[in-house]
Design a protein around this motif. Structure first.
Motif, short mmCIF file in Angstrom:
data_model
loop_
_atom_site.label_atom_id
_atom_site.label_comp_id
_atom_site.label_asym_id
_atom_site.label_seq_id
_atom_site.Cartn_x
_atom_site.Cartn_y
_atom_site.Cartn_z
N LEU A 21 0.84 -1.19 0.00
CA LEU A 21 0.00 0.00 0.00
C LEU A 21 0.88 1.24 0.00
N GLU A 22 0.58 2.16 -0.89
CA GLU A 22 1.22 3.47 -0.89
C GLU A 22 0.14 4.49 -0.56
N TRP A 23 0.49 5.53 0.18
CA TRP A 23 -0.51 6.53 0.51
C TRP A 23 0.10 7.94 0.53
N ARG A 24 -0.80 8.90 0.40
CA ARG A 24 -0.38 10.30 0.37
C ARG A 24 -1.51 11.15 0.97
N VAL B 285 -7.04 11.76 1.60
CA VAL B 285 -6.04 10.69 1.65
C VAL B 285 -6.17 9.88 0.37
N THR B 286 -5.06 9.78 -0.36
CA THR B 286 -5.04 9.00 -1.59
C THR B 286 -4.19 7.76 -1.34
N MET B 287 -4.76 6.60 -1.69
CA MET B 287 -4.07 5.33 -1.46
C MET B 287 -3.97 4.55 -2.77
N LYS B 288 -2.84 3.92 -2.95
CA LYS B 288 -2.66 3.02 -4.09
C LYS B 288 -2.46 1.63 -3.52
N GLN C 201 -5.13 -0.53 -7.40
CA GLN C 201 -6.38 0.23 -7.30
C GLN C 201 -6.06 1.54 -6.58
N VAL C 202 -6.52 2.64 -7.15
CA VAL C 202 -6.32 3.95 -6.52
C VAL C 202 -7.62 4.34 -5.84
#
Length: 199
Positions: A127-130, A148-151, A163-164
């Protein structure tokens, strides 16, 4: 753990004594073939002619056996529990022994078939997040709008997909609380028994 049979399944299995001990082996073979390849009406018709039994009796017997074998195999019930589950049907000792042997001989294969039929769901990889915060816009000079945006990277059939997802912090906190509650419920004895029987 006992297998609880509904009235409908009891009725379907109730035709086994009428079919006779010789027919139980044939019905068991048809039930396993139905699990492996799907319904085979022609095979049921051929068995009805061979055993000189009505086609409805054959079909109901096969449906009852399919249910009995699949549910017992799913739960991996023990030999004693299987005997106790079918004891309520009031069958003869010979018929009970035949059904038990059918279950014991085929439960691993049935679990394998059921495993192949289960949908292949994606699994978590990473999981990547910003965190993005909008502080102002042309119409509003002072505003704080966090997002919050998660990939989410997933593994599916040896392929990786992503999935974004985007949400606000309040919704994300609510989601975290729901997941923590679900994890807490998984520690309860009832859930542990279910998970242990699913393996």
């Amino acid at each position: 753990m006992l297998l609880v049979l509904s009235a409908e399944h009891r009725a379907h299995l109730g035709c086994l004594p009428r079919a006779g001990d010789a027919a139980v082996g044939e019905l068991g073979r048809l039930a396993l073939e139905q699990l492996r390849r799907g319904a085979a009406p022609r095979a049921c018709e051929a068995a009805a002619r061979k055993l000189n039994i009505g086609i409805d009796t054959i079909q109901h017997g096969v449906e009852g056996l399919v249910y009995l074998l699949t549910e017992s195999s799913k739960l991996m019930i023990s030999e004693i529990d299987f005997q106790d589950s079918i004891h309520v049907l009031g069958f003869s000792d010979e018929l009970n022994k035949s059904l038990l042997q059918l279950y014991l001989d085929n439960r691993k294969e049935i679990r394998s078939i059921l495993g192949e039929l289960a949908p292949r769901l994606p699994s978590y990889h990473s999981l990547e997040w910003r965190l993005d915060v909008q502080l102002a816009s042309r119409s509003l000079r002072q505003q704080i709008k966090p997002a919050v945006t998660m990939k989410l990277h997933l593994n599916q059939n040896e392929d990786q997909t992503a999935q974004v997802l985007q949400t606000d912090p309040a919704t994300l906190l609510h989601l975290i609380q729901q997941l923590e509650q679900a994890l807490g419920e998984m520690k309860m004895n009832h859930c542990r028994r279910i998970v242990r029987n699913m393996k």
